[in-house]
Write a protein that holds these residues in place. Structure first.
Motif, PDB file in Angstrom:
ATOM      1  N   MET A 131      -2.519   5.705  -5.811  1.00 29.31           N
ATOM      2  CA  MET A 131      -3.683   5.002  -6.362  1.00 29.31           C
ATOM      3  C   MET A 131      -4.862   5.327  -6.024  1.00 29.31           C
ATOM      4  O   MET A 131      -4.787   5.855  -4.736  1.00 29.31           O
ATOM      5  CB  MET A 131      -3.752   3.402  -6.225  1.00 29.31           C
ATOM      6  CG  MET A 131      -2.356   2.893  -6.934  1.00 29.31           C
ATOM      7  SD  MET A 131      -2.312   3.274  -8.586  1.00 29.31           S
ATOM      8  CE  MET A 131      -2.884   1.696  -9.146  1.00 29.31           C
ATOM      9  N   PRO A 132      -6.065   5.351  -6.801  1.00 30.45           N
ATOM     10  CA  PRO A 132      -7.583   6.007  -5.750  1.00 30.45           C
ATOM     11  C   PRO A 132      -7.832   5.035  -4.854  1.00 30.45           C
ATOM     12  O   PRO A 132      -7.534   3.910  -4.991  1.00 30.45           O
ATOM     13  CB  PRO A 132      -8.138   5.840  -7.104  1.00 30.45           C
ATOM     14  CG  PRO A 132      -7.650   5.106  -8.169  1.00 30.45           C
ATOM     15  CD  PRO A 132      -6.372   5.175  -8.100  1.00 30.45           C
ATOM     16  N   LEU A 133      -8.298   5.586  -3.702  1.00 28.61           N
ATOM     17  CA  LEU A 133      -9.078   5.019  -2.706  1.00 28.61           C
ATOM     18  C   LEU A 133     -10.177   4.436  -3.036  1.00 28.61           C
ATOM     19  O   LEU A 133     -10.895   5.010  -3.817  1.00 28.61           O
ATOM     20  CB  LEU A 133      -9.083   5.938  -1.445  1.00 28.61           C
ATOM     21  CG  LEU A 133      -7.718   6.268  -0.910  1.00 28.61           C
ATOM     22  CD1 LEU A 133      -7.993   7.623   0.316  1.00 28.61           C
ATOM     23  CD2 LEU A 133      -7.013   5.187  -0.239  1.00 28.61           C
ATOM     24  N   ASN A 168      -8.516   3.275   3.681  1.00 30.94           N
ATOM     25  CA  ASN A 168      -9.635   4.088   3.062  1.00 30.94           C
ATOM     26  C   ASN A 168      -9.633   5.354   4.107  1.00 30.94           C
ATOM     27  O   ASN A 168      -9.010   5.506   4.988  1.00 30.94           O
ATOM     28  CB  ASN A 168     -11.074   3.659   2.861  1.00 30.94           C
ATOM     29  CG  ASN A 168     -11.698   4.436   1.718  1.00 30.94           C
ATOM     30  OD1 ASN A 168     -11.380   5.491   1.403  1.00 30.94           O
ATOM     31  ND2 ASN A 168     -12.936   3.896   1.618  1.00 30.94           N
ATOM     32  N   LYS A 169     -10.527   6.516   3.903  1.00 31.98           N
ATOM     33  CA  LYS A 169     -10.633   7.660   4.888  1.00 31.98           C
ATOM     34  C   LYS A 169     -11.102   7.072   6.054  1.00 31.98           C
ATOM     35  O   LYS A 169     -10.935   7.887   7.104  1.00 31.98           O
ATOM     36  CB  LYS A 169     -11.271   8.795   4.032  1.00 31.98           C
ATOM     37  CG  LYS A 169     -10.415   8.975   2.791  1.00 31.98           C
ATOM     38  CD  LYS A 169     -11.264  10.315   2.278  1.00 31.98           C
ATOM     39  CE  LYS A 169     -10.088  11.201   1.321  1.00 31.98           C
ATOM     40  NZ  LYS A 169     -10.818  11.320   0.041  1.00 31.98           N
ATOM     41  N   ILE A 220       0.692  -1.036  -0.131  1.00 31.81           N
ATOM     42  CA  ILE A 220      -0.103  -0.005   0.089  1.00 31.81           C
ATOM     43  C   ILE A 220       0.766   1.154  -0.026  1.00 31.81           C
ATOM     44  O   ILE A 220       0.516   2.337  -0.625  1.00 31.81           O
ATOM     45  CB  ILE A 220      -0.866   0.042   1.431  1.00 31.81           C
ATOM     46  CG1 ILE A 220      -2.136  -1.098   0.953  1.00 31.81           C
ATOM     47  CG2 ILE A 220      -1.540   1.213   1.108  1.00 31.81           C
ATOM     48  CD1 ILE A 220      -3.180  -1.316   2.059  1.00 31.81           C
ATOM     49  N   ALA A 221       1.972   1.213   0.880  1.00 30.42           N
ATOM     50  CA  ALA A 221       2.943   2.345   0.926  1.00 30.42           C
ATOM     51  C   ALA A 221       3.522   2.664  -0.472  1.00 30.42           C
ATOM     52  O   ALA A 221       3.520   3.830  -0.696  1.00 30.42           O
ATOM     53  CB  ALA A 221       3.943   2.177   1.841  1.00 30.42           C
TER      54      ALA A 221
END
Length: 569
Positions: A449-451, A484-485, A443-444
């Motif tokens: 990339m879009p969430l 995600n947020k 992920i890092a």
């Protein structure tokens, strides 16, 4: 060229390529640099690592000539000189700590030409690189016997006490200065660490105190061999006596061809610190008995004993049929140190018969292959996790200690991780004990990339286990992560329910699965649960701790699930 390629293949070798120095240089460094290089055709031949007798032109040609039945196998003889004339190499006890073993021999009345001389030096270099393990086990020294007088002494002295003129140098140096001199030498600097930190360095003197060599670094200039050299004194010093004997045997058998009496070697006597003596080279011939039907059965052919004997004789293993054809008696020459067991003899018979001439047959046993159940389950789960909208990641099985311990808020000793003894990089110090760090690093690396990012991996983890024969055990884990947020705990929980639905495990305590609140160092307090199924704990799920997220250089909340899928196979 094609015929030669064919011959090499039949003999069990591979003609790698036909090239020239010019071609090699122009491929590596471009046309410009190749100007002036020689156009002489070079054959690159791949020789198996166990066949030391094929490492020089002499041995290769001899092997191929015998194979083609143009010459018979030469008989190598050692000649022991009259009493008092034998060359002696005396080993002192000072050497025991550094290089305790030495062997020696003499090639009398040898005739060198430029090509023979180059081949002689080349063979030593090749032996140094493979069987001698870059001179750590054995170091070879060859000297012009007429420039020195025996008996010779192999001893060890303090570096400051050794002084001589090294090969191709114009002045004398002490051993310490020699070490400094060759520290920048592209070829010799690799051997310096072998003796560098020892209090004494090994050294060989003649009876007048002339230095022959300082093994395993360099020979003396005084005893340098030239094209006019007639008598060669060969010494091999080392830490492994068996390898030293093999190396000496190979050198003398290969180059005794050029002696006045071909294939004869003059023996030398080695005197040990305890007073015992031994004559080298050993040039030992030994006999092995093998049943012809065993050879036929192992290879899958049906040859008569006499034709098997003929096949083996073509491979330099002189063979005769004995006992009404029940046995083959095979003589193993000193050039073939690789023949240790009957199966080595059978292999040579197969090479001589020709692998391509062995008839293909359908095996007598019928078996139907099947996928390993664990792998089959992993494959099925991968498909369905992808269908649930998660992307599969494949990460390294090795990681740094920090990844599985510090960054997840654990102590390295608690992880039970398997360590690599000599890791090349910090990234690969231990085998992973959890799949989580690999996914977090993925992920890092994909933060732009879009969430949301939804990743999963189904792979093995490794932990120490004293009860297994290898001391470690693998477990197949499934790990999924949602970034995600918002933490998205419900998405990961939903994924767990989906996996259990696919595995037909109902959500109840008796025969199914349950989750219970728990604490985990990598998880947010009060947002972590342990998963129980089949009466055992199979893993955890929850929202990751902010510290873990920042340590992996991430900025958003993240929830994860990791379970062991082996109980469900």
């Amino acid at each position: 060229d094609e015929e030669f390629d064919e011959l090499c293949f039949e003999f069990g070798l591979e003609l790698d390529e036909i090239t020239s120095e010019k071609d090699i240089i122009s491929k590596e460094k471009g046309e410009e640099k190749a100007k002036g290089a020689s156009d002489v055709v070079l054959y690159k031949i791949d020789v198996p690592a166990n066949r030391y007798d094929l490492l020089c032109l002499e041995g290769l040609v001899r092997g191929l000539q015998v194979f083609k039945e143009r010459i018979s196998v030469p008989r190598y003889e050692k000649i022991i000189p009259a009493e008092g004339e034998i060359q002696r190499l005396i080993i002192t006890e000072q050497t025991t700590q550094i290089r305790p073993h030495a062997v020696a021999a003499v090639l009398r009345n040898i005739t060198f030409t430029k090509d023979r001389y180059e081949s002689f030096i080349d063979l030593q270099e090749k032996l140094h690189q493979n069987i001698c393990r870059k001179r750590a086990l054995v170091a070879i020294g060859t000297h012009d016997l007429d420039t020195i007088s025996g008996p010779f002494t192999f001893t060890a002295k303090a570096p400051s006490e050794i002084k001589f003129k090294p090969l191709n140098q114009s002045q004398e140096y002490t051993a310490s200065q020699i070490m400094d001199l060759y520290r920048t030498d592209s070829h010799l600097r690799h051997y310096l660490p072998l003796i560098e930190n020892k209090p004494r360095y090994p050294v060989i003197y003649d009876s007048n105190g002339v230095v022959l060599s300082m093994p395993p670094i360099i020979n003396g200039e005084h005893t340098k061999i030239s094209l006019n050299t007639r008598n060669v004194f060969i010494e091999c010093t080392g830490t492994d006596i068996t390898k030293a004997k093999i190396v000496l045997d190979i050198i003398v058998t290969m180059f005794s061809e050029y002696c006045e009496k071909p294939f004869t070697v003059e023996a030398a006597e080695v005197v040990y610190p305890n007073g015992k003596t031994h004559i080298y080279p050993e040039l030992a011939y030994r006999k092995e008995k093998v049943k012809p039907e065993l050879i036929n059965k192992k290879i899958g052919i049906s040859e008569t004993p006499s034709s098997l004997a003929k096949l083996l004789t073509r491979m330099c293993l002189k063979s005769d049929v004995i006992g009404n054809g029940n046995h083959l008696e095979i003589e193993i020459p000193p050039t073939r140190a690789d023949i240790i067991h009957a199966c080595d003899i059978i292999e040579d018979a197969a090479i001589a018969y020709g692998y391509n001439n062995i008839q293909m047959v359908i095996p007598k046993t019928y078996t139907i292959a099947n996928q390993l159940p664990l792998n089959k389950l992993s494959e099925l789960l991968r498909l369905d996790l992808a269908a649930a909208g998660f992307t599969e990641a494949l990460t390294f099985a090795l990681c740094s200690q920090e990844d599985i311990a510090d960054k997840l808020g654990m102590d390295i000793s608690a992880t039970n991780a398997v360590r690599i003894a000599n890791p090349k990089t910090l990234e690969f110090q231990v085998a992973r004990t959890t799949l989580l760090p690999g996914l977090l690093k993925t992920i890092a690396a994909n933060r732009k990339m879009p969430l949301p990012l939804k990743l999963f991996e189904i792979s093995d983890i490794v932990v120490k286990d004293p009860n297994t024969d290898v001391g470690a055990k693998n477990y197949r884990h499934l790990c999924a992560i949602y970034y995600n947020k918002s933490p998205g705990f419900e998405i990961i929980h939903g994924l767990l329910d989906r996996v259990m639905q696919l595995l037909e495990v109902p959500p109840n305590e008796e025969k199914g699965y349950t989750i219970k609140a728990t604490e985990g160092s990598a998880f947010f307090p009060g947002r972590c649960a342990e998963i129980f199924a089949k009466g055992q704990s199979i893993g955890k799920l929850g929202v990751l701790h902010p510290d873990v997220i920042t340590k992996f250089e991430l900025t958003m909340p993240c929830s994860a699930l990791e379970i062991n899928i082996e109980p469900f196979v």
